[in-house]
Every structure is written in structure tokens, then in C-alpha cells.
Design a protein around this motif. Structure first.
Motif, PDB file in Angstrom:
ATOM      1  N   ARG A  57       7.115 -27.925  13.173  1.00  0.00           N
ATOM      2  CA  ARG A  57       6.004 -27.801  12.234  1.00  0.00           C
ATOM      3  C   ARG A  57       4.763 -27.310  12.974  1.00  0.00           C
ATOM      4  O   ARG A  57       4.271 -27.964  13.880  1.00  0.00           O
ATOM      5  N   LEU A  58       4.258 -26.161  12.560  1.00  0.00           N
ATOM      6  CA  LEU A  58       3.116 -25.546  13.225  1.00  0.00           C
ATOM      7  C   LEU A  58       1.808 -26.167  12.762  1.00  0.00           C
ATOM      8  O   LEU A  58       1.529 -26.231  11.572  1.00  0.00           O
ATOM      9  N   ALA A  59       0.993 -26.634  13.704  1.00  0.00           N
ATOM     10  CA  ALA A  59      -0.383 -27.061  13.431  1.00  0.00           C
ATOM     11  C   ALA A  59      -1.250 -25.847  13.757  1.00  0.00           C
ATOM     12  O   ALA A  59      -1.744 -25.692  14.862  1.00  0.00           O
ATOM     13  N   TYR A  60      -1.443 -24.975  12.791  1.00  0.00           N
ATOM     14  CA  TYR A  60      -2.013 -23.649  13.016  1.00  0.00           C
ATOM     15  C   TYR A  60      -3.469 -23.674  13.478  1.00  0.00           C
ATOM     16  O   TYR A  60      -4.301 -24.418  12.959  1.00  0.00           O
ATOM     17  N   ALA A  61      -3.750 -22.811  14.439  1.00  0.00           N
ATOM     18  CA  ALA A  61      -5.106 -22.463  14.869  1.00  0.00           C
ATOM     19  C   ALA A  61      -5.011 -21.085  15.512  1.00  0.00           C
ATOM     20  O   ALA A  61      -4.005 -20.775  16.158  1.00  0.00           O
ATOM     21  N   PRO A  62      -6.011 -20.227  15.347  1.00  0.00           N
ATOM     22  CA  PRO A  62      -5.974 -18.915  16.009  1.00  0.00           C
ATOM     23  C   PRO A  62      -5.836 -19.081  17.523  1.00  0.00           C
ATOM     24  O   PRO A  62      -6.327 -20.051  18.102  1.00  0.00           O
ATOM     25  N   GLU A  63      -5.153 -18.131  18.156  1.00  0.00           N
ATOM     26  CA  GLU A  63      -4.988 -18.143  19.604  1.00  0.00           C
ATOM     27  C   GLU A  63      -6.121 -17.335  20.231  1.00  0.00           C
ATOM     28  O   GLU A  63      -6.399 -16.217  19.795  1.00  0.00           O
ATOM     29  N   ALA A  64      -6.748 -17.901  21.242  1.00  0.00           N
ATOM     30  CA  ALA A  64      -7.830 -17.227  21.955  1.00  0.00           C
ATOM     31  C   ALA A  64      -7.458 -17.124  23.424  1.00  0.00           C
ATOM     32  O   ALA A  64      -6.922 -18.072  24.007  1.00  0.00           O
ATOM     33  N   VAL A  65      -7.738 -15.962  24.018  1.00  0.00           N
ATOM     34  CA  VAL A  65      -7.478 -15.753  25.439  1.00  0.00           C
ATOM     35  C   VAL A  65      -8.765 -15.245  26.087  1.00  0.00           C
ATOM     36  O   VAL A  65      -9.350 -14.259  25.641  1.00  0.00           O
ATOM     37  N   PHE A  66      -9.199 -15.945  27.125  1.00  0.00           N
ATOM     38  CA  PHE A  66     -10.338 -15.540  27.936  1.00  0.00           C
ATOM     39  C   PHE A  66      -9.765 -15.073  29.276  1.00  0.00           C
ATOM     40  O   PHE A  66      -8.887 -15.729  29.843  1.00  0.00           O
ATOM     41  N   GLU A  67     -10.276 -13.952  29.797  1.00  0.00           N
ATOM     42  CA  GLU A  67      -9.721 -13.396  31.029  1.00  0.00           C
ATOM     43  C   GLU A  67     -10.829 -12.899  31.948  1.00  0.00           C
ATOM     44  O   GLU A  67     -11.823 -12.349  31.497  1.00  0.00           O
ATOM     45  N   ALA A  68     -10.621 -13.099  33.245  1.00  0.00           N
ATOM     46  CA  ALA A  68     -11.501 -12.555  34.282  1.00  0.00           C
ATOM     47  C   ALA A  68     -10.615 -12.012  35.394  1.00  0.00           C
ATOM     48  O   ALA A  68      -9.595 -12.627  35.736  1.00  0.00           O
TER      49      ALA A  68
END
Length: 110
Positions: A57-68
């Protein structure tokens, strides 16, 4: 992004090393936000699975990626890069993460 998605927004900047006299080096920052549309979210929340997603069961939230990253020229045709990423809500699941990812890359061009 590390998974299938329906939409995304990305931004980034890279700067060469002129200001610190490393003319062939590059430093950069990036951000990506991605998500799923309603029908796909409901399907996964009901226990469905996609190409990569789906483990209950997915507890949905947008995926965010921060990169350096920093890419350094070691010699003509030889570069080494270090990259750090922080993945928030991996696989669009609010019950997971954040996950740090660190990589090193060596590139030779002849």
C-alpha cells in the motif's frame, strides 16, 4: 529520478572553475521533483504494481531529489567527479527515506 513517474519539474546550475583558477573543473547543484497522477496513485495505494513501483500500500508523496557535484580535471582527458544526492520520498512513498546517495566517477577520454 530513480523510478517511473507521470510528471516532473527540474532545475539546476553548473559553474566552471574560472573563479578559483581550475578552468576545466565544474561544480553544480540540481533539484528534481516528480510525481504520479491520481489514477496511478490510487492503483498503487490499492496494492497494484507498476514497472518498478508497487510493494504493498503506497503512502503517496512526490519524490524530490537534491544533488550537488564537483567534476575535476586531473589531466588532459582524465576527469574525476564526486556526486551527492538526497532522495526524499523514494518511490513516491512517504514512509521511506530520505536516502543519501554518494558516487565517485572516473572518466577517461582518448
Amino acid at each position: 529520478m530513480f523510478t517511473e513517474m507521470d510528471w516532473s519539474v527540474s532545475a539546476g546550475i553548473s559553474v566552471n572553475g574560472w573563479s578559483w583558477e581550475r578552468f576545466a573543473d565544474t561544480v553544480g547543484l540540481a533539484f528534481n521533483l516528480g510525481g504520479l497522477h491520481g489514477p496511478q496513485r490510487r492503483f498503487l495505494a490499492a496494492g497494484g504494481s507498476g514497472f518498478i513501483l508497487g510493494d504493498g500500500r503506497l503512502a503517496y508523496a512526490p519524490e524530490a531529489v537534491f544533488e550537488a557535484f564537483y567534476d575535476a580535471r586531473l589531466a588532459p582527458g582524465l576527469h574525476a567527479a564526486a556526486d551527492l544526492q538526497l532522495v526524499v520520498n523514494p518511490g513516491f512513498n512517504a514512509d521511506r527515506g530520505p536516502v543519501p546517495v554518494a558516487t565517485l566517477r572516473l572518466r577517461a577520454a582518448f
